[in-house]
Structures are given as C-alpha cells and as structure tokens.
Motif scaffolding. Structure first.
Motif, PDB file in Angstrom:
ATOM      1  N   THR A 244       0.827  -1.208   0.000  1.00 52.62           N
ATOM      2  CA  THR A 244       0.000   0.000   0.000  1.00 52.62           C
ATOM      3  C   THR A 244       0.858   1.253   0.000  1.00 52.62           C
ATOM      4  O   THR A 244       0.572   2.203  -0.725  1.00 52.62           O
ATOM      5  N   ILE A 245       1.915   1.251   0.773  1.00 52.62           N
ATOM      6  CA  ILE A 245       2.777   2.427   0.923  1.00 52.62           C
ATOM      7  C   ILE A 245       3.668   2.624  -0.297  1.00 52.62           C
ATOM      8  O   ILE A 245       3.896   3.739  -0.715  1.00 52.62           O
ATOM      9  N   GLY A 246       4.198   1.522  -0.821  1.00 53.03           N
ATOM     10  CA  GLY A 246       5.178   1.610  -1.896  1.00 53.03           C
ATOM     11  C   GLY A 246       6.590   1.645  -1.330  1.00 53.03           C
ATOM     12  O   GLY A 246       6.798   1.549  -0.126  1.00 53.03           O
ATOM     13  N   GLU A 247       7.543   1.794  -2.196  1.00 58.77           N
ATOM     14  CA  GLU A 247       8.948   1.751  -1.784  1.00 58.77           C
ATOM     15  C   GLU A 247       9.418   3.032  -1.123  1.00 58.77           C
ATOM     16  O   GLU A 247      10.261   3.010  -0.238  1.00 58.77           O
ATOM     17  N   LEU A 248       8.900   4.167  -1.555  1.00 56.60           N
ATOM     18  CA  LEU A 248       9.324   5.432  -0.970  1.00 56.60           C
ATOM     19  C   LEU A 248       8.543   5.706   0.305  1.00 56.60           C
ATOM     20  O   LEU A 248       7.310   5.708   0.295  1.00 56.60           O
ATOM     21  N   LEU A 249       9.247   5.932   1.382  1.00 57.54           N
ATOM     22  CA  LEU A 249       8.595   6.196   2.658  1.00 57.54           C
ATOM     23  C   LEU A 249       8.103   7.650   2.684  1.00 57.54           C
ATOM     24  O   LEU A 249       8.860   8.564   2.361  1.00 57.54           O
ATOM     25  N   PRO A 250       6.841   7.856   3.046  1.00 56.38           N
ATOM     26  CA  PRO A 250       6.252   9.191   2.922  1.00 56.38           C
ATOM     27  C   PRO A 250       6.599  10.185   4.031  1.00 56.38           C
ATOM     28  O   PRO A 250       6.360  11.382   3.863  1.00 56.38           O
ATOM     29  N   TYR A 251       7.154   9.711   5.141  1.00 57.73           N
ATOM     30  CA  TYR A 251       7.399  10.590   6.283  1.00 57.73           C
ATOM     31  C   TYR A 251       8.870  10.547   6.690  1.00 57.73           C
ATOM     32  O   TYR A 251       9.610   9.633   6.315  1.00 57.73           O
ATOM     33  N   ALA A 252       9.270  11.524   7.502  1.00 56.25           N
ATOM     34  CA  ALA A 252      10.623  11.561   8.036  1.00 56.25           C
ATOM     35  C   ALA A 252      10.931  10.257   8.758  1.00 56.25           C
ATOM     36  O   ALA A 252      10.036   9.599   9.301  1.00 56.25           O
TER      37      ALA A 252
END
Length: 177
Positions: free
Chosen positions: A104-112
């Motif tokens: 669901t999130i994908g490979e790139l982390l959305p937060y610090a």
C-alpha cells in the motif's frame, strides 16, 4: 521532501490530536487525522465507510485522504506535522485483509525517518461518537502500528506521558526547531 513530513502516530486516544493543536498554536504547519474527517464526512452524507460499519471501506478511504494530504502538503513551507496518516491507514487495511502495508505504501517512505509515537494512555482514552472502540482494541491497533513502523525501517520516538506542552517541546527539540 519526506524529511519535512513528521508523523505523529500511535495509540488511539493517546493525545495526538491535542498535541497537533499545540504544535499548530506555535505556528507549525499541521494536517489533522484522516479518520475523524472521514467519519464526519460519512455521517453527514449517510455513508457506510465507517470503522464500525465497514472497516475495509473506511481504511481505503483513509488511504485516499492520506495520499491527498501528502500531495497538498508539498506546497507548505518547512516541517509539516501529520496526525496519523498513510501508514496508519495501511495498517488498518492490512488488518482487515486488504493488502500488505508495504504494498500500500510503496517503496518510498512518505514521512521523516523519525516518527513520534503516542503510547497507550488509559487516562486520556475517551470514547465518543467518532471513537467507539475499546481501549483494549486501541492497544492492539497501536501494537500493529509499531510493528509496521519497525518493518518499514522507521525510528520510533515514544513520547513520554506528560503534559501537552512538554510533549510539544520534546518534538520541536527532536526536530531541531
């Protein structure tokens, strides 16, 4: 860009929304919790995407809202504090059988990389029209979120059980603000 996006997560009823309000009062950019906004939207419109009616529909809607929040925050200057977000929604979706958090999130982390976690705190936990689950259910959800954060490689800073002002001071200090 993600390093500017700071996630407040953890136990339902752990004081995150109050903390977010304190950060906003200090002039920080903030994004309110998707869940409460969705509940208000669904109740007003007679919708069924409510956690106590259709958890999967609620989680999918929370993912949409969290993604929209992340996109909208791109234009904001400086750090942006999020009350829950995409990870929390992905954990809820996985819990009800809707897919793995990483998918669901994908490979790139959305937060610090460092996220701030509000631990279970029974004294603060209150049921209301939007929070109908038990404290025990909130603790179970909290444990799932912690597990997902570990799997995703986030560094968890567990907030101490202290005043909102002290918690806000800690977060700002930890963020170098």
């Amino acid at each position: 860009m993600a390093e500017r996006f700071i996630l407040l997560t953890g136990c339902s009823g752990g004081g995150k929304s109050t903390l977010l309000s304190a950060l906003a009062a200090r002039g920080c950019a903030t994004v309110p919790e998707p869940g409460r906004r969705i509940i208000a939207e669904q109740v007003a419109g007679g919708g069924k995407a409510l956690p106590w009616v259709d958890m999967e529909a609620f989680a999918r809607r929370a993912i949409e809202v969290a993604r929209s929040d992340l996109a909208a925050a791109q234009v904001l200057e400086g750090p942006v504090f999020f009350d829950r977000g995409l990870i929390d929604a992905a954990v809820a979706l996985e819990h009800c059988g809707g897919g793995k958090v990483r998918d669901t999130i994908g490979e790139l982390l959305p937060y610090a990389k460092r996220v701030f976690v509000a631990p279970p705190w029974r004294t603060l936990f209150v049921n209301d029209a939007e929070r109908q689950h038990s404290f025990e259910a909130a603790v179970q959800e909290h444990m799932r979120i912690e597990g997902a954060l570990d799997q995703l490689g986030y560094e968890q800073y567990v907030l101490p059980k202290m005043s909102v002002t002290a918690r806000a001071d800690i977060i700002l200090e930890q963020c170098g603000l």
